[in-house]
Write a protein that holds these residues in place. Structure first.
Motif, PDB file in Angstrom:
ATOM      1  N   LYS A  52       0.831  -1.207   0.000  1.00 14.47           N
ATOM      2  CA  LYS A  52       0.000   0.000   0.000  1.00 14.47           C
ATOM      3  C   LYS A  52       0.867   1.259   0.000  1.00 14.47           C
ATOM      4  O   LYS A  52       0.546   2.254  -0.672  1.00 14.47           O
ATOM      5  N   ALA A  53       1.953   1.208   0.756  1.00 11.13           N
ATOM      6  CA  ALA A  53       2.823   2.385   0.811  1.00 11.13           C
ATOM      7  C   ALA A  53       3.490   2.623  -0.546  1.00 11.13           C
ATOM      8  O   ALA A  53       3.552   3.761  -1.028  1.00 11.13           O
ATOM      9  N   TYR A  54       3.976   1.551  -1.179  1.00 11.94           N
ATOM     10  CA  TYR A  54       4.566   1.699  -2.514  1.00 11.94           C
ATOM     11  C   TYR A  54       3.529   2.235  -3.508  1.00 11.94           C
ATOM     12  O   TYR A  54       3.826   3.049  -4.383  1.00 11.94           O
ATOM     13  N   SER A  55       2.326   1.756  -3.358  1.00 14.77           N
ATOM     14  CA  SER A  55       1.262   2.215  -4.251  1.00 14.77           C
ATOM     15  C   SER A  55       1.035   3.721  -4.104  1.00 14.77           C
ATOM     16  O   SER A  55       0.873   4.446  -5.089  1.00 14.77           O
ATOM     17  N   ALA A  56       1.028   4.179  -2.853  1.00 18.89           N
ATOM     18  CA  ALA A  56       0.835   5.615  -2.612  1.00 18.89           C
ATOM     19  C   ALA A  56       1.999   6.419  -3.185  1.00 18.89           C
ATOM     20  O   ALA A  56       1.800   7.504  -3.750  1.00 18.89           O
ATOM     21  N   ILE A  57       3.213   5.871  -3.041  1.00 15.20           N
ATOM     22  CA  ILE A  57       4.374   6.572  -3.619  1.00 15.20           C
ATOM     23  C   ILE A  57       4.236   6.641  -5.139  1.00 15.20           C
ATOM     24  O   ILE A  57       4.506   7.672  -5.762  1.00 15.20           O
ATOM     25  N   TYR A  58       3.797   5.542  -5.722  1.00 11.00           N
ATOM     26  CA  TYR A  58       3.639   5.527  -7.180  1.00 11.00           C
ATOM     27  C   TYR A  58       2.631   6.578  -7.632  1.00 11.00           C
ATOM     28  O   TYR A  58       2.835   7.259  -8.641  1.00 11.00           O
TER      29      TYR A  58
END
Lengths: 445, 163
Positions: A52-58
């Motif tokens: 989820k965190a990587y997704s938000a960064i993306y």
């Protein structure tokens, strides 16, 4: 262990915008350290959070590496011990990420993947979220129809909406008027492509009218502008079709403003073998998307340069989006992130449909001035694949006339004029209608 | 064998009541523990070597009551006590310091959840938990489970019982 809590706090800080953009990498770092020391059965939760965190960064930076990391971690998380709600959320997140890739690359396999993962989410035994997932699937299938003219996808989208409709009294449906609007618009799309003698054609339109009346009744003030316009279009179309029927059969068809009494299936076979988009995309065969071709007026959604998109603000496409779909607002972090990420793709259909409705606003307004506007009674194209590209129509193929009706309201500065015309093409031997944008440049037209 | 003084026995009794309140989560037990620790804290001078233990235990009692009854004054008092406990404590990494930072971070997060308009509490919580993490690395407890904790923020954040 303190590390997962630290990671959570960094995520909260990111959402509250009180730390720099490094807060999410810090969260991932803390989760990652924790991941190395927790037992296997506890890893899924951390993998879910990292994904989820990587997704938000993306979503912030649009770096493909972050997207791939997000998808990988989320896929890992669903195989472990996380709650049904989190598995469903992870799958929907993966679907959203593939949809983002599709929006960037316009390659069909990404849309296939987005649909596949949304379908998988529908299989999670989390009944409470099913209507939301079905609406998402319908939205993606609508994109599949609009971009690839996949007729089966439109039928499936409508089936999904029917499943949601069947749950309207047992489930809390968010943004109900949006659902009515999108469902009605899908029915109108199918109505537009069905042949005149098809029994479903009239049923779809009647159902759409009832749904739009519900949407208008639910919305207040200016918020119901799009629904009102769409309702008027639907009623105009019904009147036109009835006129055609009367001409052909001599029977006067009155509007029966009631829903069709059809048995809705108890559950939509979202992963059935007969579903064209139920396979997991192989990423081997990349199909070139067919050209959109000239659409019937009510389906005019192309944003290609030179194709007239009435009402669509060229400088700011979001200006027409007035209703924000915020199903997760008010919940804590991960749901909030989910909202941030799902919103663009989840709202695709709504935005496009809103656009569609407002695209035709000039038609509606002009019909007030000119009730007999011939272009409001354009025959529906039976098979939109016959002309697959505007290039297929050459000036020498065209017959007909063009009239200037008004200035494009959304184009600031009055450089654009609206022309309405009715053309025949010698190439296919049928009449088609389209709208064209005449651009006046400083150096000439 | 060293003789147990009256004050030591009172502290032992107070520890027992706190443990009982921690386990039963009963209002009466929490109140009893709180009364005991308030009484002890009034008798122990601020320069006493165990003063930070008393402050931390009293903070735990307030946190238990905050969790049970959501009286915001309890949370504010607990934060104040934990800050005070940390300030009078030797900065040498130890388990007590680690637990105080863990509880302080959780208390700040709880305060932010109660008053979300002030997100600076998140920064304070991050600061406390980062310090707790560094101490945990130094004392070899970085992998330690916080399973014996009192759950507060929707099972996300935890208060460690000071032992």
């Amino acid at each position: 262990m303190i590390l997962p809590h630290l990671g959570d706090a960094y995520c909260f800080a990111y959402l509250q915008k009180i730390l720099s953009e490094d807060s999410l990498p810090m969260a991932i770092d803390r989760y990652g350290i924790a991941l190395q020391s927790v037992p296997a059965q506890a890893q899924s939760k951390l993998q879910y959070k990292i994904g989820k965190a990587y997704s938000a960064i993306y979503m912030d930076k649009r770096d493909a590496a972050d997207l791939h990391s997000a998808i990988n971690y989320l896929k890992l998380s669903i195989t472990g011990q996380v709650s049904h709600e989190e598995i469903e959320d992870a799958m929907m997140e993966i679907s959203d990420l593939y949809m983002c890739q599709y929006q960037e690359k316009k390659a069909r396999e990404y849309l296939d993947a987005a649909i596949y993962w949304a379908r998988r989410a529908a299989h999670i035994q989390y009944e409470e979220g099913l209507p939301r997932i079905l609406r998402k699937i319908a939205s993606l299938l609508t994109v599949m129809y609009k971009d690839f003219l996949d007729r089966n996808s439109l039928d499936e989208a409508i089936e999904c909406y029917k499943q949601v409709w069947a749950r309207r009294e047992t489930h809390q449906l968010e943004q109900l008027s949006t659902f009515y609007f999108n469902f009605a618009t899908a029915l109108m799309r199918r109505n537009a492509i069905l042949p005149n003698n098809h029994p479903q054609k009239r049923t779809d339109l009647l159902h759409a009218i009832q749904l739009l009346e519900l949407a208008v009744a639910l919305e207040q003030g200016e918020d119901n502008l799009a629904s009102s316009i769409q309702l008027k279009i639907a009623k105009d179309r019904l009147a036109y079709e009835e006129q055609i029927m009367s001409t052909q059969t001599g029977v006067n068809h009155q509007i029966e403003n009631k829903l069709p009494d059809q048995d809705l299936p108890s559950h939509y076979p979202v992963m059935g073998e007969n579903q064209p988009n139920s396979r997991q995309p192989s990423f081997i065969e990349i199909q070139n998307p067919p050209q959109r071709g000239i659409q019937p007026p009510y389906n005019s959604t192309s944003s290609s340069p030179g194709i007239y998109n009435p009402g669509y603000h060229q400088a700011n496409p979001n200006i027409l989006v007035q209703l924000n779909y915020q199903p997760m607002k008010g919940k804590y972090f991960f749901n909030l992130v989910s909202y941030l990420i799902t919103s663009p793709a989840g709202e695709q259909s709504r935005q496009d449909n809103r656009k569609d409705a407002l695209l035709t606003s000039t038609q509606a307004s002009s019909s007030k001035e000119k009730p007999e506007d011939p272009t409001s009674r354009v025959p529906i194209v039976d098979s939109p694949t016959e002309i697959t590209s505007p290039d297929d129509i050459k000036p020498t193929n065209l017959t007909g006339r063009v009239i200037k009706t008004s200035i494009l309201p959304a184009a600031e500065g009055g450089f654009s004029s609206i022309y309405r015309g009715r053309f025949g093409t010698t190439k296919v031997g049928k009449s088609h209608s389209f709208k064209a944008l005449r651009l006046k440049h400083p150096g000439g037209d | 064998m060293e003789e147990v003084t009256f004050k030591q026995s009172r502290v032992l009794l107070a520890q027992t009541t706190l443990l009982e309140a921690f386990q039963t989560k009963d209002d009466a037990d929490i109140d009893a523990a709180l009364i005991e620790w308030i009484s002890i804290s009034n008798q122990i001078p601020s320069g006493h070597t165990d003063h930070h233990h008393i402050l931390a235990s009293l903070a735990i009692a307030h946190l238990l009551r905050w969790r049970a009854r959501k009286v915001f004054e309890d949370l504010k008092r607990a934060i104040s006590l934990l800050v005070q406990a940390i300030s009078v404590q030797e900065p040498t990494p130890c388990r007590a310091l680690y637990e105080n930072y863990v509880n302080l971070g959780a208390a700040y997060m709880s305060q932010w959840e109660h008053l979300p308009q002030d997100p600076s509490d998140i920064i304070k919580a991050l600061d406390a938990w980062e310090k707790a993490y560094k101490i945990s690395l130094q004392i070899g407890r970085s992998d330690e489970s916080v399973g014996l904790s009192v759950f507060c923020l929707e099972s996300t954040y935890s208060f460690r019982r000071h032992t």
